[in-house]
Design a protein around this motif. Structure first.
Motif, PDB file in Angstrom:
ATOM      1  N   GLN A 245     -27.826 -50.449  75.930  1.00  0.00           N
ATOM      2  CA  GLN A 245     -27.570 -51.140  74.674  1.00  0.00           C
ATOM      3  C   GLN A 245     -26.114 -50.963  74.242  1.00  0.00           C
ATOM      4  O   GLN A 245     -25.443 -51.921  73.855  1.00  0.00           O
ATOM      5  CB  GLN A 245     -28.506 -50.604  73.586  1.00  0.00           C
ATOM      6  CG  GLN A 245     -28.333 -51.291  72.239  1.00  0.00           C
ATOM      7  CD  GLN A 245     -29.276 -50.739  71.185  1.00  0.00           C
ATOM      8  OE1 GLN A 245     -29.881 -49.672  71.373  1.00  0.00           O
ATOM      9  NE2 GLN A 245     -29.426 -51.444  70.088  1.00  0.00           N
ATOM     10  N   THR A 246     -25.623 -49.742  74.320  1.00  0.00           N
ATOM     11  CA  THR A 246     -24.258 -49.479  73.880  1.00  0.00           C
ATOM     12  C   THR A 246     -23.235 -50.107  74.819  1.00  0.00           C
ATOM     13  O   THR A 246     -22.232 -50.667  74.380  1.00  0.00           O
ATOM     14  CB  THR A 246     -24.021 -47.956  73.785  1.00  0.00           C
ATOM     15  OG1 THR A 246     -25.078 -47.375  73.039  1.00  0.00           O
ATOM     16  CG2 THR A 246     -22.710 -47.660  73.092  1.00  0.00           C
TER      17      THR A 246
ATOM     18  N   THR B 264     -23.067 -53.865  74.180  1.00  0.00           N
ATOM     19  CA  THR B 264     -22.458 -54.170  72.890  1.00  0.00           C
ATOM     20  C   THR B 264     -20.949 -53.969  72.924  1.00  0.00           C
ATOM     21  O   THR B 264     -20.193 -54.789  72.416  1.00  0.00           O
ATOM     22  CB  THR B 264     -23.081 -53.295  71.794  1.00  0.00           C
ATOM     23  OG1 THR B 264     -24.500 -53.446  71.841  1.00  0.00           O
ATOM     24  CG2 THR B 264     -22.588 -53.702  70.416  1.00  0.00           C
TER      25      THR B 264
ATOM     26  N   GLN C 184     -26.496 -58.027  71.258  1.00  0.00           N
ATOM     27  CA  GLN C 184     -27.771 -57.384  70.923  1.00  0.00           C
ATOM     28  C   GLN C 184     -28.942 -58.266  71.352  1.00  0.00           C
ATOM     29  O   GLN C 184     -29.969 -57.776  71.826  1.00  0.00           O
ATOM     30  CB  GLN C 184     -27.847 -57.130  69.412  1.00  0.00           C
ATOM     31  CG  GLN C 184     -26.963 -55.996  68.926  1.00  0.00           C
ATOM     32  CD  GLN C 184     -27.474 -54.647  69.358  1.00  0.00           C
ATOM     33  OE1 GLN C 184     -28.654 -54.469  69.606  1.00  0.00           O
ATOM     34  NE2 GLN C 184     -26.591 -53.679  69.461  1.00  0.00           N
TER      35      GLN C 184
ATOM     36  N   TYR D 143     -29.551 -57.869  75.050  1.00  0.00           N
ATOM     37  CA  TYR D 143     -30.187 -56.584  75.340  1.00  0.00           C
ATOM     38  C   TYR D 143     -31.660 -56.589  74.943  1.00  0.00           C
ATOM     39  O   TYR D 143     -32.540 -56.200  75.716  1.00  0.00           O
ATOM     40  CB  TYR D 143     -29.450 -55.466  74.601  1.00  0.00           C
ATOM     41  CG  TYR D 143     -30.230 -54.179  74.543  1.00  0.00           C
ATOM     42  CD1 TYR D 143     -30.313 -53.344  75.655  1.00  0.00           C
ATOM     43  CD2 TYR D 143     -30.915 -53.803  73.389  1.00  0.00           C
ATOM     44  CE1 TYR D 143     -31.055 -52.173  75.615  1.00  0.00           C
ATOM     45  CE2 TYR D 143     -31.651 -52.639  73.336  1.00  0.00           C
ATOM     46  CZ  TYR D 143     -31.718 -51.829  74.455  1.00  0.00           C
ATOM     47  OH  TYR D 143     -32.454 -50.682  74.405  1.00  0.00           O
ATOM     48  N   VAL D 144     -31.944 -57.043  73.711  1.00  0.00           N
ATOM     49  CA  VAL D 144     -33.317 -57.009  73.189  1.00  0.00           C
ATOM     50  C   VAL D 144     -34.235 -57.893  74.030  1.00  0.00           C
ATOM     51  O   VAL D 144     -35.417 -57.587  74.202  1.00  0.00           O
ATOM     52  CB  VAL D 144     -33.343 -57.433  71.706  1.00  0.00           C
ATOM     53  CG1 VAL D 144     -34.767 -57.666  71.221  1.00  0.00           C
ATOM     54  CG2 VAL D 144     -32.682 -56.363  70.850  1.00  0.00           C
TER      55      VAL D 144
ATOM     56  N   SER E 165     -32.451 -54.223  65.333  1.00  0.00           N
ATOM     57  CA  SER E 165     -31.523 -53.506  66.207  1.00  0.00           C
ATOM     58  C   SER E 165     -30.124 -53.460  65.615  1.00  0.00           C
ATOM     59  O   SER E 165     -29.449 -52.423  65.642  1.00  0.00           O
ATOM     60  CB  SER E 165     -31.504 -54.182  67.583  1.00  0.00           C
ATOM     61  OG  SER E 165     -30.749 -53.448  68.503  1.00  0.00           O
TER      62      SER E 165
ATOM     63  N   ALA F 234     -28.348 -45.380  67.706  1.00  0.00           N
ATOM     64  CA  ALA F 234     -29.050 -46.119  68.767  1.00  0.00           C
ATOM     65  C   ALA F 234     -30.123 -45.241  69.404  1.00  0.00           C
ATOM     66  O   ALA F 234     -31.221 -45.710  69.719  1.00  0.00           O
ATOM     67  CB  ALA F 234     -28.057 -46.594  69.821  1.00  0.00           C
TER      68      ALA F 234
END
Length: 526
Positions: free
Chosen positions: A126-127, A130, A142, A145-146, A388, A404
């Motif tokens: 996720q990081t 982003t 995001q 990722y989601v 998120s 996170a």
């Protein structure tokens, strides 16, 4: 600021990093559900009991929940790129070992190691995604990722069912190997780490904090996974683990607040948006994993579907989420308040629960689920990206990595709580409904007697002796009562899940503050 901008990627390099991170997150999520449909085959080939083979799932979940809160600290200790690559390698190597396990004990140990490697993939992915995008495109990052997080639980069962039906259960682990090797090589080549301060020497590492966190979270996850099977607090082990969980969390929180170099920075929870984001991540995990668990269970136990059919049923909902992701990302980038999107998502998830409640019968067809599941996809689309981004929206610098990790852990725990509570409620509510139905079923009632005699006559016409035909007719009536009781329990569950989401609509509107600043994740020391 230079360091922030240096992590933003462009062109093909950003595409490669995004695909690598999404596939790693997807692998981790799929592996939480793909083994569910292979448990019977594993039990047969390894000579294990059902209780023993269920540890293949439990060990992975416990390892996941233990490692997620520590990912930010581990990234700082070893560098994010090195830690991420090492996690992929551990995950891939243990996948190979799982496929080659010759006994249930070996398989459980290798699954635990796989969970330690896999837990880091989710939050770190996720990081990385982003930070690879400029600030104005981070809502879209995001969304990308989601999408992987939402697709994973849905893909697991049908993919696992197909592999088991056409090949053998070890191949559900072997498919990770080529993807893992490529992902590790691409990570080492393309992913870059933020500049961290000096690593803490071993003497400053919070070993007591690590021990307390492991004991508390591991015990809690065991209770949630095995509580129903062990009859909850009638089991001495569950009671002991509950005490360990309570004292472990108390000791861990105290340690993190007083120790100079905490392994998890709890003070970041002072941020009101993060607190709400963490709570909503828990609720989202409850609804997402709970409904992903309950629908296949219903279609297989009541409608007689196989695992592949049950998994395929969820695909339209997943495609709807995929369609929603870029739209939601654009809405957030254009300034639509996150709390409006989240509250709308909660209300739509309530509508989905109500629609499912109304279509459930012992003879519900697959097409009856189509529109409720499409509505579910819209609801999840409206919840996933805003929650998120909300959790991290008012955090700065290294706080974002910790945020996170918290929201990732709470989503996982929400799913575990959901599955545990649903399993317990089902078991007890079925008994309650069956008792009520039996109380109202008078076998001397002329209508009941007429039904029994008609069923018995039908069986006699096929050559069955009269006494056996009559006994079989009564057993069929009893079986029908059990099915009705089970369906009523499933209906109750959907109604309660729906009301839980509805209750959160005013809470979201009242307590969430709109972020006045652009969310920046480029400093995330995660």
């Amino acid at each position: 600021m230079e360091q922030q901008q240096s992590l933003v990627e462009y062109g093909s390099r950003r595409v490669i990093i995004t695909i690598t991170a999404v596939f790693c997150a997807l692998l981790e999520i799929i592996d939480t559900t793909i083994v569910n449909v292979a448990l019977n085959d594993m039990r047969g080939s390894l000579g294990a009991t059902l209780s023993e083979v269920s540890w293949v799932i439990t060990a992975y979940s416990i390892a996941n929940v233990i490692i997620v809160p520590m990912t930010s600290w581990l990234s700082q200790q070893f560098g994010r790129r090195n830690y991420f690559a090492a996690s992929i390698i551990i995950f891939t190597a243990s996948s190979f070992l799982c496929g080659n396990a010759s006994g249930i004990g070996e398989l459980v140990i290798f699954r635990f190691i796989q969970g330690l490697g896999g837990g880091a993939l989710l939050v770190t992915s996720q990081t990385i995604i982003t930070e690879s995008y400029p600030p104005e495109k981070r809502a879209m990052a995001q969304a990308i990722y989601v999408l992987g997080v939402i697709i994973g639980p849905t893909l697991g069962p049908p993919l696992g069912g197909y592999i088991v039906d056409h090949y053998a259960w070890p191949y559900i682990f072997y498919i990770n190997i080529p993807v893992g090797i490529i992902a590790a090589l691409l990570t080492l080549q393309y992913v870059r780490s933020p500049k961290y301060g000096e690593k803490r020497p071993a003497s400053q590492v919070d070993w007591l904090g690590i021990f307390l966190l492991t004991a508390a979270v591991g015990s809690l996850q065991y209770i949630l996974e095995k509580g129903q099977e062990d009859d909850w607090f009638n089991s001495k082990l569950i009671i002991v683990l509950t005490v360990i969980t309570c004292f472990g969390f108390y000791g861990f929180i105290w340690r993190q607040l007083v120790y100079k170099y905490p392994i998890v920075e709890l003070r970041v929870l002072r941020n009101s948006n993060l607190r709400m984001g963490v709570i909503l991540s828990f609720v989202q995990g409850f609804g997402l994993f709970g409904s992903t668990f309950i629908i296949p269970l219903y279609t297989q136990s009541i409608l007689g579907w196989d695992a592949t059919q049950s998994g395929l049923l969820m695909i339209p909902s997943t495609l709807t989420v995929a369609f929603m992701m870029p739209i939601i990302g654009q809405l957030i980038q254009r300034g639509v308040p996150q709390k409006i999107l989240i509250s709308l998502g909660m209300a739509i998830f309530f509508i989905y629960s109500l629609m499912t409640y109304k279509v459930m019968t012992p003879h519900t067809a697959g097409e009856d689920f189509f529109w409720p599941l499409m509505v579910r996809g819209v609801g999840l689309g409206l919840l996933s990206v805003p929650i998120s981004t909300l959790a991290l929206s008012t955090l700065k610098g290294p706080e974002i990595g910790q945020g996170a990790a918290f929201s990732g852990m709470m989503r996982q725990l929400g799913g575990s709580f959901g599955v545990a509570l649903i399993s317990t409620y089902l078991t007890r509510d079925i008994v309650h409904h069956r008792g009520n139905l039996v109380d109202h079923l008078n076998i001397y009632d002329p209508a009941v007697q007429s039904r029994v005699q008609a069923m018995a006559a039908g069986m006699q016409a096929k050559g069955m002796p009269p006494n056996i035909a009559l006994g079989t007719a009564y057993k069929m009536i009893d079986g029908s009562v059990s099915v009705q009781a089970t369906v009523l329990s499933y209906m109750d569950i959907f109604l309660y899940i729906g009301f839980m989401f509805l209750v959160f609509v005013p809470i979201v509107l009242i307590f969430i503050k709109n972020s006045k600043t652009k969310m920046s994740m480029a400093d995330a020391a995660h």
